[in-house]
Design an enzyme around this catalytic site. Structure first.
Site, PDB file in Angstrom:
ATOM      1  N   ALA A  68       0.833  -1.203   0.000  1.00  0.00           N
ATOM      2  CA  ALA A  68       0.000   0.000   0.000  1.00  0.00           C
ATOM      3  C   ALA A  68       0.870   1.258   0.000  1.00  0.00           C
ATOM      4  CB  ALA A  68      -0.929  -0.009   1.211  1.00  0.00           C
ATOM      5  N   ASN A  75       4.475  -7.231   5.006  1.00  0.00           N
ATOM      6  CA  ASN A  75       3.968  -8.567   4.693  1.00  0.00           C
ATOM      7  C   ASN A  75       3.811  -8.768   3.200  1.00  0.00           C
ATOM      8  OD1 ASN A  75       3.755  -9.747   7.215  1.00  0.00           O
ATOM      9  ND2 ASN A  75       1.933  -8.540   7.639  1.00  0.00           N
ATOM     10  N   THR A  76       3.714  -7.667   2.471  1.00  0.00           N
ATOM     11  CA  THR A  76       3.571  -7.800   1.016  1.00  0.00           C
ATOM     12  C   THR A  76       4.780  -8.551   0.456  1.00  0.00           C
ATOM     13  OG1 THR A  76       2.406  -5.693   1.064  1.00  0.00           O
ATOM     14  CG2 THR A  76       3.061  -6.509  -1.093  1.00  0.00           C
ATOM     15  N   ASP A  89       0.133  -0.315  14.465  1.00  0.00           N
ATOM     16  CA  ASP A  89       0.484   1.059  14.885  1.00  0.00           C
ATOM     17  C   ASP A  89      -0.426   2.126  14.282  1.00  0.00           C
ATOM     18  OD1 ASP A  89       2.556  -0.551  15.663  1.00  0.00           O
ATOM     19  OD2 ASP A  89       4.156   0.769  14.943  1.00  0.00           O
ATOM     20  N   ARG A 108     -11.555 -19.820   3.690  1.00  0.00           N
ATOM     21  CA  ARG A 108     -10.435 -20.096   4.589  1.00  0.00           C
ATOM     22  C   ARG A 108     -10.903 -20.467   5.998  1.00  0.00           C
ATOM     23  NH1 ARG A 108      -5.837 -15.729   2.637  1.00  0.00           N
ATOM     24  NH2 ARG A 108      -5.267 -16.942   0.824  1.00  0.00           N
ATOM     25  N   HIS A 160      -4.153 -12.523   8.566  1.00  0.00           N
ATOM     26  CA  HIS A 160      -4.617 -11.222   8.063  1.00  0.00           C
ATOM     27  C   HIS A 160      -5.653 -10.670   9.029  1.00  0.00           C
ATOM     28  CE1 HIS A 160      -5.331  -8.454   4.582  1.00  0.00           C
ATOM     29  NE2 HIS A 160      -6.478  -8.283   5.217  1.00  0.00           N
ATOM     30  N   GLU A 188      -3.882  -3.103   4.612  1.00  0.00           N
ATOM     31  CA  GLU A 188      -4.414  -3.903   5.714  1.00  0.00           C
ATOM     32  C   GLU A 188      -4.774  -3.061   6.936  1.00  0.00           C
ATOM     33  OE1 GLU A 188      -2.027  -7.391   6.467  1.00  0.00           O
ATOM     34  OE2 GLU A 188      -3.337  -8.035   8.102  1.00  0.00           O
ATOM     35  N   ALA A 194      -5.876  -9.764  -0.987  1.00  0.00           N
ATOM     36  CA  ALA A 194      -5.120  -8.819  -0.154  1.00  0.00           C
ATOM     37  C   ALA A 194      -4.162  -7.959  -0.970  1.00  0.00           C
ATOM     38  CB  ALA A 194      -4.362  -9.557   0.938  1.00  0.00           C
TER      39      ALA A 194
HETATM   40  P1  ADP Z   1       0.139  -3.528   3.370  1.00  0.00           P
HETATM   41  O1  ADP Z   1      -0.016  -4.869   2.737  1.00  0.00           O
HETATM   42  O2  ADP Z   1      -1.136  -2.979   3.866  1.00  0.00           O
HETATM   43  O3  ADP Z   1       0.931  -2.589   2.531  1.00  0.00           O
HETATM   44  P2  ADP Z   1       2.443  -4.456   4.802  1.00  0.00           P
HETATM   45  O4  ADP Z   1       2.458  -5.327   5.968  1.00  0.00           O
HETATM   46  O5  ADP Z   1       2.901  -5.013   3.513  1.00  0.00           O
HETATM   47  O6  ADP Z   1       0.987  -3.821   4.690  1.00  0.00           O
HETATM   48  O7  ADP Z   1       3.340  -3.166   5.076  1.00  0.00           O
HETATM   49  C1  ADP Z   1       3.150  -2.346   6.193  1.00  0.00           C
HETATM   50  C2  ADP Z   1       4.494  -1.751   6.565  1.00  0.00           C
HETATM   51  O8  ADP Z   1       4.330  -0.712   7.523  1.00  0.00           O
HETATM   52  C3  ADP Z   1       5.436  -2.756   7.205  1.00  0.00           C
HETATM   53  O9  ADP Z   1       6.663  -2.758   6.515  1.00  0.00           O
HETATM   54  C4  ADP Z   1       5.596  -2.260   8.623  1.00  0.00           C
HETATM   55  O10 ADP Z   1       6.858  -2.544   9.206  1.00  0.00           O
HETATM   56  C5  ADP Z   1       5.391  -0.773   8.442  1.00  0.00           C
HETATM   57  N1  ADP Z   1       5.002  -0.081   9.695  1.00  0.00           N
HETATM   58  C6  ADP Z   1       4.121  -0.510  10.621  1.00  0.00           C
HETATM   59  N2  ADP Z   1       4.024   0.373  11.626  1.00  0.00           N
HETATM   60  C7  ADP Z   1       4.870   1.403  11.328  1.00  0.00           C
HETATM   61  C8  ADP Z   1       5.225   2.616  11.986  1.00  0.00           C
HETATM   62  N3  ADP Z   1       4.714   2.947  13.162  1.00  0.00           N
HETATM   63  N4  ADP Z   1       6.124   3.422  11.383  1.00  0.00           N
HETATM   64  C9  ADP Z   1       6.688   3.084  10.192  1.00  0.00           C
HETATM   65  N5  ADP Z   1       6.408   1.934   9.548  1.00  0.00           N
HETATM   66  C10 ADP Z   1       5.490   1.111  10.091  1.00  0.00           C
END
Ligand code: ADP
Length: 720
Positions: free
Chosen positions: A239, A267-268, A490, A551, A658, A687, A702
């Site tokens: 995202a 997680n991507t 977060d 699932r 998820h 997410e 997703a």
């Molecule tokens: P999405 O699939 O929605 O893009 P991901 O899990 O692939 O979600 O990516 C979310 C990213 O945001 C992760 O790399 C995670 O470490 C990062 N992240 C989560 N919380 C914070 C934060 N407080 N500050 C900076 N990065 C963050």
């Protein structure tokens, strides 16, 4: 007088210790390498004699190494020094404790720390990483480690591969084995450290001489640093990166992406790269069967539960009637049908306006990704829990085929991506979100101001046990997860603090087919994410569920099986040298992660299940493929028989995957507050946002969601 200083003696790089001095006796906190990992020993030396030895931490094998842990300390105290016999059968553990004692004695005697002296040469050792063996080659001169190579490794780009590069540099720059694992790539880091340690040890060097701590990078500063951009994006997963690429496409806007982990991709990067989209071109080859027609008819004959639902049903009906009229024999699909299945599959608790925005945009999103370089296979299948054959497979290891092109485009277009930078709270001025306060790994304070606001793309909360248990009490804290450690919710926590609303927080998805024990997605024999050519059997060799089930149904069914696990069974027709995580299938067989049998009886024998059961199950399935009918469980997918040996079995078990719930957004990805008003300047995508997947996300929805809404969020924020 009490004082502390660093006292370390260890064979592989481990934590530093401290020394406490009281009168003439001093206790040294020593860390050494045992048989199964670090052994931490407190050694008290008084006037050159050892007076107390306590093993305070160890993982030595019960009944073997543990004997040394029990017996050596007393023997040392009795002797007053390290000259005692090792315990038979526990030599490595004994030697480790004795090394700790000797190091403490040397320090007490004021002996200079050991100097590294190697027998020059190149030494090799291997350890299994995340995707395969790391075959390391370490070259040393008489007094230095000069080069480390890991030829041909398969570790994931940005993740394990990056850890190898960073750790290689640290070891050589600082001539130390005392390097910390890179968070988010701990498995690769562990394997690298082990293999490098083993290789270096062959050079005859005293490993205690290679334990210098790696100096902390960066500088601690006072006060707060402020940086100004047009847009601040928090999170570098699908995202966040898709928002960054979209925002920088016309070269007008300055964009920063903050990532709290040392590695990008979230997680991507770990996903199996399954991407759902109704795609007439690629679906042309798929036949429409009577069973599939029944599924459409059933969904459009339902009594609507809302006006939105009624409208969606009417739209699908119109498309379906036009399809029937056209005489097409290809699979029926369209964004409306994708939306209706997403809504129904999520138990009708998702938000239809969001779902429709999603399904209308996924194909353009996929095509956009292809222009950026995402390699998409032509064959479309049905991912686990996808409910329809619209799952595209990106032909690259794990999520690298998505994250890679996005990252490269973002950087090329000038987006600034900062890792190790954690957003802590949103900055609100006059009711508008204008930026975030963030901290780096040293605890330095920053303010990132975004003229057009902030996009939260922080992912889900599968790794936040407190939040996860509070939201979904049916989960137990001990459950494993497929997620990276940074998935701690977060963004949701930060936005809730300024009044944001959430939706569906009680819906957490468990993935049915992960690796037992570790919970990772990896380790399977097949290449495609789809289950079109796979059956799942329990430990008795019997099917117990339709493999194309939702699932949650799949998970519930697995939990009722012996040991709560099952095996994916497939034949060799869908096996390629590497699976979709870049793991070599033959290596997985060799290390016992998957099983391979020339015949079904052979395979059943290896799995300890009655051969007759497995043979009967497969024969029944092959008959089902002929009849296009599953009388027992109602499976709808019958792509091909399982008949071409060798046959493969992959152990699988559920893992938390998820979080469907999250921030409430509108179709423009604007975050909505608890009073129903848009929060100016705040957007959420991926997410971190809820509402699309209802109570149960369809497999393959997703990545499609996060990349699609990342684009939408950037366009909304910048008015593109
Ligand atoms: P999405 O699939 O929605 O893009 P991901 O899990 O692939 O979600 O990516 C979310 C990213 O945001 C992760 O790399 C995670 O470490 C990062 N992240 C989560 N919380 C914070 C934060 N407080 N500050 C900076 N990065 C963050």
């Amino acid at each position: 007088m009490k004082t502390t200083h660093v006292a370390v003696s260890t064979a592989v790089g481990l934590a530093l210790g401290a020394m406490c001095i009281a009168a003439s006796a001093a206790t040294y906190h020593e860390t050494v390498a045992g048989h199964n990992g670090p052994v931490v020993v407190d050694v008290t030396v008084d006037n050159g004699k050892v007076t107390a030895v306590k093993v305070v931490e160890n993982k030595e094998t019960q009944g073997i190494g543990s004997l040394a842990v029990e017996q050596i300390p007393a023997a040392v105290v009795k002797a007053g020094n390290a000259k005692v016999d090792t315990v038979t059968g526990a030599t490595v553990s004994s030697k480790a404790i004795l090394l700790a004692v000797q190091n403490a004695l040397d320090k007490a005697a004021g002996k200079a720390p050991a100097k590294a002296q190697f027998k020059p040469g190149t030494y090799k050792a291997a350890a299994y990483g995340n995707n395969g063996y790391l075959n390391v080659e370490v070259t040393v001169s008489a007094d230095r480690i000069t080069d480390i190579k890991v030829p041909g490794h398969n570790e994931t780009r940005f993740m394990g591969a990056m850890a190898i590069d960073q750790l290689t540099k640290q070891v050589i720059d600082h001539q130390t084995l005392n390097v910390d694992a890179i968070a988010g790539a701990t498995v690769t880091s562990g394997a690298f450290k082990k293999a490098v340690g083993d290789a270096v040890a062959q050079s005859g060097v005293n490993l205690a001489a290679l334990q210098a701590p790696v100096p902390v990078q960066g500088e601690k500063f006072a006060g707060t640093k402020e940086e100004k951009y047009d847009l601040v994006i928090v999170g570098s997963g699908g995202a966040g990166l898709s928002a960054a690429v979209t925002a920088t496409e016309n070269g007008k806007y300055r964009v920063v992406v903050l990532e709290k982990m040392p590695v990008i991709g979230g997680n991507t990067l770990r996903c199996a790269s399954a991407f759902n989209a109704a795609d007439p071109d690629r679906q042309k080859a798929l036949p429409m069967t009577e069973t599939l027609k029944d599924a459409v008819v059933k969904a459009i004959s339902e009594k609507p539960v809302s006006e939105d639902h009624a409208k969606l049903i009417a739209d699908v009906k119109a498309k379906y009637e036009a399809y029937l009229k056209s005489g097409s024999k290809s699979l029926f699909d369209c964004p409306e049908w994708h939306a209706l299945q997403t809504y129904n599959g999520g138990d009708k608790v998702g938000l239809i306006p969001l779902i429709r925005t999603y399904s209308e945009n996924v194909l353009p999103t996929l095509q956009w990704m292809e222009t950026l370089g995402t390699p998409v296979l032509d064959r479309v299948s049905q991912g686990a829990g996808a409910l329809w054959q619209r799952t595209h497979q990106v032909n690259a290891p794990a999520g690298t085929g998505l994250v890679g092109p996005l990252y490269e485009a973002a950087v090329k277009q000038g987006a600034k991506i900062i890792t190790g930078m954690k957003a802590e709270e949103l900055i609100v001025r006059d009711g508008k979100v204008v930026g975030v306060r963030a901290t780096d790994t040293l605890g330095n304070d920053y303010r990132f101001i975004g003229g057009h606001g902030v996009i939260l793309a922080t992912g889900g909360y599968s790794q936040n046990k407190e939040l996860r248990q509070k939201s979904s009490p049916v989960l137990t804290p001990d459950m494993v997860s497929t997620n990276q450690p940074g998935a701690t919710g977060d963004g949701i926590i930060m936005a809730e603090k300024i009044g944001a609303d959430t939706t569906g927080m009680n819906y957490v998805q468990v993935y049915p087919l992960a690796t037992p024990g570790t919970g990772t997605l990896q380790g399977r024999a097949r290449k495609m994410s789809g289950l079109d050519d796979v059956i799942d059997v329990n430990k008795n060799g019997e099917r117990f569920v339709k493999e194309d089930a939702r699932r949650d149904e799949f998970v519930a069914a697995i939990k009722k099986q012996p040991d709560g696990m099952c095996y994916d069974i497939n034949d060799s027709s869908i096996v390629q040298k590497f699976n979709s995580f870049a793991e070599e299938v033959e290596v997985l067989v060799k290390i016992g992660r998957i099983y391979k049998g020339e015949t079904l009886a052979d395979l059943a024998g290896q799995l300890g299940m009655p051969a007759a059961n497995l043979e009967k199950t497969v024969a029944e399935y092959n008959k089902m493929v002929e009849d296009k009918n599953d009388p027992k469980f109602g499976r709808k997918l019958f792509d091909r028989k399982i008949e071409k040996g060798p046959f493969y079995a992959t152990p699988r078990a559920p893992s938390i995957h998820h979080t469907m719930g999250g921030l409430l957004i509108n179709p423009k990805a604007q975050v909505v507050d608890t009073k129903g008003n848009v929060i100016p300047g705040l957007y959420a995508a991926g997410e971190v946002a809820g509402g699309i997947h209802g109570s149960n996300r369809l497999g393959g929805n997703a990545t499609a969601d996060v990349i699609t809404f990342g684009r939408i969020a950037a366009k909304s924020a910048l008015g593109l």
